[in-house]
Design an enzyme around this catalytic site. Structure first.
Site, PDB file in Angstrom:
ATOM      1  N   ASP A 155       0.867  -1.201   0.079  1.00 12.38           N
ATOM      2  CA  ASP A 155       0.003  -0.162   0.016  1.00 12.38           C
ATOM      3  C   ASP A 155       0.903   1.182   0.035  1.00 12.38           C
ATOM      4  O   ASP A 155       1.637   1.365   1.012  1.00 12.38           O
ATOM      5  CB  ASP A 155      -0.967  -0.040   1.314  1.00 12.38           C
ATOM      6  CG  ASP A 155      -1.944   1.105   1.155  1.00 12.38           C
ATOM      7  OD1 ASP A 155      -1.726   1.969   0.323  1.00 12.38           O
ATOM      8  OD2 ASP A 155      -2.602   1.030   2.129  1.00 12.38           O
TER       9      ASP A 155
ATOM     10  N   GLY B 131      -2.373   4.265  -7.880  1.00  9.11           N
ATOM     11  CA  GLY B 131      -3.130   5.551  -7.232  1.00  9.11           C
ATOM     12  C   GLY B 131      -4.605   5.426  -7.774  1.00  9.11           C
ATOM     13  O   GLY B 131      -4.977   4.491  -8.879  1.00  9.11           O
TER      14      GLY B 131
ATOM     15  N   ASN C 142      -3.558  15.199 -17.931  1.00  4.43           N
ATOM     16  CA  ASN C 142      -4.075  16.396 -18.820  1.00  4.43           C
ATOM     17  C   ASN C 142      -4.971  16.970 -18.011  1.00  4.43           C
ATOM     18  O   ASN C 142      -5.220  18.227 -18.229  1.00  4.43           O
ATOM     19  CB  ASN C 142      -4.623  16.030 -20.150  1.00  4.43           C
ATOM     20  CG  ASN C 142      -5.876  14.962 -20.140  1.00  4.43           C
ATOM     21  OD1 ASN C 142      -7.029  15.776 -19.990  1.00  4.43           O
ATOM     22  ND2 ASN C 142      -5.879  13.908 -19.783  1.00  4.43           N
TER      23      ASN C 142
ATOM     24  N   TYR D 140      -8.862  15.288  -8.723  1.00  3.58           N
ATOM     25  CA  TYR D 140      -7.967  14.186  -9.305  1.00  3.58           C
ATOM     26  C   TYR D 140      -7.071  15.209 -10.027  1.00  3.58           C
ATOM     27  O   TYR D 140      -5.725  14.984  -9.714  1.00  3.58           O
ATOM     28  CB  TYR D 140      -8.686  13.282 -10.334  1.00  3.58           C
ATOM     29  CG  TYR D 140      -7.828  12.712 -11.234  1.00  3.58           C
ATOM     30  CD1 TYR D 140      -7.187  11.600 -10.693  1.00  3.58           C
ATOM     31  CD2 TYR D 140      -7.907  13.128 -12.496  1.00  3.58           C
ATOM     32  CE1 TYR D 140      -6.184  11.020 -11.724  1.00  3.58           C
ATOM     33  CE2 TYR D 140      -6.932  12.342 -13.257  1.00  3.58           C
ATOM     34  CZ  TYR D 140      -6.167  11.257 -12.942  1.00  3.58           C
ATOM     35  OH  TYR D 140      -5.167  10.420 -13.820  1.00  3.58           O
TER      36      TYR D 140
ATOM     37  N   LYS E 112      -2.608  15.821  -9.070  1.00  6.79           N
ATOM     38  CA  LYS E 112      -1.597  15.676 -10.077  1.00  6.79           C
ATOM     39  C   LYS E 112      -0.715  17.055 -10.000  1.00  6.79           C
ATOM     40  O   LYS E 112       0.548  16.938 -10.122  1.00  6.79           O
ATOM     41  CB  LYS E 112      -2.084  15.461 -11.434  1.00  6.79           C
ATOM     42  CG  LYS E 112      -2.897  14.262 -11.594  1.00  6.79           C
ATOM     43  CD  LYS E 112      -2.255  12.864 -11.573  1.00  6.79           C
ATOM     44  CE  LYS E 112      -2.817  11.750 -11.529  1.00  6.79           C
ATOM     45  NZ  LYS E 112      -1.910  10.349 -11.369  1.00  6.79           N
TER      46      LYS E 112
ATOM     47  N   SER F  61      -5.167  10.560 -23.065  1.00  6.08           N
ATOM     48  CA  SER F  61      -5.910   9.459 -23.087  1.00  6.08           C
ATOM     49  C   SER F  61      -5.145   8.086 -23.570  1.00  6.08           C
ATOM     50  O   SER F  61      -5.041   8.064 -24.643  1.00  6.08           O
ATOM     51  CB  SER F  61      -7.182   9.492 -23.781  1.00  6.08           C
ATOM     52  OG  SER F  61      -7.917  10.675 -23.563  1.00  6.08           O
TER      53      SER F  61
HETATM   54  P1  NAI Z   1      -5.418   1.866 -12.804  1.00  7.90           P
HETATM   55  O1  NAI Z   1      -6.655   2.195 -12.026  1.00  7.90           O
HETATM   56  O2  NAI Z   1      -5.954   0.745 -13.868  1.00  7.90           O
HETATM   57  O3  NAI Z   1      -4.048   1.398 -12.058  1.00  7.90           O
HETATM   58  C1  NAI Z   1      -3.913   1.933 -10.934  1.00  7.90           C
HETATM   59  C2  NAI Z   1      -3.324   0.720 -10.052  1.00  7.90           C
HETATM   60  O4  NAI Z   1      -2.930   1.625  -8.782  1.00  7.90           O
HETATM   61  C3  NAI Z   1      -4.178  -0.202  -9.550  1.00  7.90           C
HETATM   62  O5  NAI Z   1      -3.802  -1.368  -9.853  1.00  7.90           O
HETATM   63  C4  NAI Z   1      -4.645  -0.139  -8.082  1.00  7.90           C
HETATM   64  O6  NAI Z   1      -4.926  -1.279  -7.378  1.00  7.90           O
HETATM   65  C5  NAI Z   1      -3.301   0.625  -7.651  1.00  7.90           C
HETATM   66  N1  NAI Z   1      -3.580   1.461  -6.514  1.00  7.90           N
HETATM   67  C6  NAI Z   1      -4.493   2.077  -6.207  1.00  7.90           C
HETATM   68  N2  NAI Z   1      -4.164   2.434  -4.600  1.00  7.90           N
HETATM   69  C7  NAI Z   1      -3.355   2.007  -4.494  1.00  7.90           C
HETATM   70  C8  NAI Z   1      -2.363   2.170  -3.243  1.00  7.90           C
HETATM   71  N3  NAI Z   1      -2.964   2.740  -2.084  1.00  7.90           N
HETATM   72  N4  NAI Z   1      -1.198   1.221  -3.097  1.00  7.90           N
HETATM   73  C9  NAI Z   1      -0.730   0.630  -4.081  1.00  7.90           C
HETATM   74  N5  NAI Z   1      -1.417   0.619  -5.243  1.00  7.90           N
HETATM   75  C10 NAI Z   1      -2.703   1.322  -5.433  1.00  7.90           C
HETATM   76  O7  NAI Z   1      -5.189   3.106 -13.577  1.00  7.90           O
HETATM   77  P2  NAI Z   1      -4.460   3.331 -15.081  1.00  7.90           P
HETATM   78  O8  NAI Z   1      -5.452   3.623 -16.102  1.00  7.90           O
HETATM   79  O9  NAI Z   1      -3.328   2.109 -15.168  1.00  7.90           O
HETATM   80  O10 NAI Z   1      -3.498   4.673 -14.789  1.00  7.90           O
HETATM   81  C11 NAI Z   1      -2.238   4.436 -13.963  1.00  7.90           C
HETATM   82  C12 NAI Z   1      -1.629   6.089 -13.822  1.00  7.90           C
HETATM   83  O11 NAI Z   1      -1.657   6.578 -14.837  1.00  7.90           O
HETATM   84  C13 NAI Z   1      -2.791   6.499 -12.923  1.00  7.90           C
HETATM   85  O12 NAI Z   1      -1.943   7.508 -11.983  1.00  7.90           O
HETATM   86  C14 NAI Z   1      -3.413   7.463 -13.645  1.00  7.90           C
HETATM   87  O13 NAI Z   1      -4.019   8.766 -13.031  1.00  7.90           O
HETATM   88  C15 NAI Z   1      -2.546   8.113 -14.715  1.00  7.90           C
HETATM   89  N6  NAI Z   1      -3.245   8.414 -16.081  1.00  7.90           N
HETATM   90  C16 NAI Z   1      -3.800   7.398 -16.761  1.00  7.90           C
HETATM   91  C17 NAI Z   1      -4.530   7.913 -17.775  1.00  7.90           C
HETATM   92  C18 NAI Z   1      -4.932   6.755 -18.833  1.00  7.90           C
HETATM   93  O14 NAI Z   1      -5.423   7.271 -20.067  1.00  7.90           O
HETATM   94  N7  NAI Z   1      -5.213   5.643 -18.365  1.00  7.90           N
HETATM   95  C19 NAI Z   1      -4.288   9.282 -18.312  1.00  7.90           C
HETATM   96  C20 NAI Z   1      -3.741  10.206 -17.551  1.00  7.90           C
HETATM   97  C21 NAI Z   1      -2.911   9.685 -16.327  1.00  7.90           C
END
Ligand code: NAI
Length: 278
Positions: free
Chosen positions: A63, A86, A124, A149, A153, A178
Site C-alpha cells: 500500500d 493510485g 492532462n 483528481y 496531479k 488518453s
Molecule cells: P488503474 O486504476 O488501472 O491502475 C492503478 C493501480 O494503482 C491499480 O492497480 C490499483 O490497485 C493501484 N493502487 C491504487 N491505490 C493504491 C495504493 N494505495 N497502493 C498501491 N497501489 C494502489 O489506472 P491506469 O489507467 O493504469 O492509470 C495509471 C496511472 O496513470 C494513474 O496514476 C492515472 O492517474 C494515470 N493516468 C492514466 C491515464 C489513462 O489514460 N489511463 C491518463 C492520465 C493519467
C-alpha cells in the site's frame, strides 16, 4: 522549463525499477515492456499482478499510503521509481488526498532516500479547464485543474519541482492524455497516447541522461493536439503513432455542453455548479 544539476550522465545499463500500480491497466502494459528493455523490476500494487511475471521481476503487495511498508518493499539498489499507482479518475476529495497525495509524497520521500529518479503518471486534467478553442496550451501555462483528481496531479508535479530544487531528486512528469488501445471518441483525436508510445515515453524518461525536472505531454503525434512546447525533445521522446488514422471510425463525443467545450471533457462537468458562462 527544466534545470539540470551538474551530475554525471547516467549509465547506459538498464536500471532496477520500482513500478507502482503494476497491476493496473497501464502498469500491465509497462511491466513486460520494461522487462523486455532489460530493466530489473520490482512490481508493487494493492492487487496481485495478474499476468505472467516478466523475466527478472518480483512482486510484493504494498500500500503506497503506508510509508513504512513502501520503504520496506523497495529494493535497496533501486535506480528509478515509475509511479503509476493510485486513483486514476475523479473521486471524493478525501480518497484522492489519501491515495494520490499521501501516496505520492511517500514515493518522493523514498526517491530522496534512495537517490532514485521518479517517472510520474501526471494527467492532462491539470489543465482541463482550458477551452478546446483556445490557443494551444504550453507546458508552462497556468494550471487549470478540472477536479480534485487533477489537483492531486498538480501537487505531485510541484512535489517534483520542490524535490529537485531542494534535494536533487530528478523527475520526469508525464502529462498523459488518453492512453488507450485506440481512440474512441472525437476528444481522443487530440488526447490519444498509444500503448507503444507510452512505452517509448517511459523508456525515454528512464534513459534521459540528465532530465533534472522535466514535464512532457503524454500524447502521440496527433495533428489535432491541444498541447505543445514541452521537454519531449530534451528527454528524447519521439512518438510514432497518430490518432488521425482512426478519424473515420470513432464515435462523435457525447455529453453535455461543458464536457464538449473544455479540454478535460467529462471531468469538467462532474459537480459543475457555476451559473454564468466560464
Ligand atoms: P488503474 O486504476 O488501472 O491502475 C492503478 C493501480 O494503482 C491499480 O492497480 C490499483 O490497485 C493501484 N493502487 C491504487 N491505490 C493504491 C495504493 N494505495 N497502493 C498501491 N497501489 C494502489 O489506472 P491506469 O489507467 O493504469 O492509470 C495509471 C496511472 O496513470 C494513474 O496514476 C492515472 O492517474 C494515470 N493516468 C492514466 C491515464 C489513462 O489514460 N489511463 C491518463 C492520465 C493519467
Amino acid at each position: 522549463m527544466s534545470t539540470a544539476l551538474p551530475m554525471p550522465p547516467r549509465s547506459p545499463d538498464a536500471g532496477h525499477v520500482l513500478l507502482t500500480g503494476a497491476s493496473g491497466t497501464l502498469g500491465r502494459v509497462l511491466a513486460p515492456a520494461l522487462g523486455d528493455a532489460g530493466h530489473r523490476l520490482h512490481l508493487i500494487d494493492l492487487e496481485t499482478f495478474p499476468d505472467p511475471m516478466p523475466a527478472r521481476a518480483t512482486f510484493a503487495p504494498t500500500d503506497l499510503t503506508d510509508k513504512v511498508a513502501l520503504h520496506a518493499a523497495c529494493p535497496a539498489d533501486v535506480t528509478d521509481i515509475v509511479h503509476f499507482g493510485g486513483i486514476n479518475t475523479e473521486k471524493e476529495p478525501e480518497a484522492i488526498l489519501h491515495t494520490n497525495v499521501l501516496g505520492t509524497l511517500n514515493v518522493f520521500e523514498l526517491a530522496r532516500e534512495r537517490g532514485a529518479r521518479v517517472v510520474f503518471a501526471s494527467s492532462n486534467h491539470v489543465v482541463g479547464f482550458y477551452r478546446r478553442t483556445e490557443a494551444l496550451v504550453g507546458i508552462t501555462a497556468l494550471y487549470r485543474p478540472d477536479g480534485h483528481y487533477g489537483l492531486s496531479k498538480i501537487y505531485a508535479e510541484s512535489l517534483g519541482r520542490l524535490y529537485f530544487d531542494k534535494h536533487g531528486v530528478e523527475s520526469v512528469q508525464l502529462r498523459i492524455g488518453s492512453c488507450l488501445p485506440k481512440p474512441l471518441e472525437t476528444r481522443n483525436l487530440a488526447t490519444w497516447l498509444s500503448y507503444p508510445d507510452l512505452v517509448r515515453l517511459v523508456l525515454a524518461a528512464l534513459s534521459a541522461p540528465r532530465p533534472g525536472y522535466a514535464v512532457v505531454w503524454g500524447i502521440s503525434r496527433n495533428r489535432r493536439r491541444w498541447w505543445i512546447d514541452d521537454d519531449a525533445e530534451r528527454i528524447g521522446f519521439v512518438p510514432q503513432d497518430e490518432a488521425e488514422a482512426f478519424a473515420g471510425s470513432i464515435q462523435s463525443e457525447t455529453g453535455d455542453d461543458i464536457t464538449r467545450a473544455y479540454q478535460g471533457g467529462s471531468h469538467c462537468s462532474i459537480g459543475f455548479s457555476r451559473k454564468d458562462p466560464l
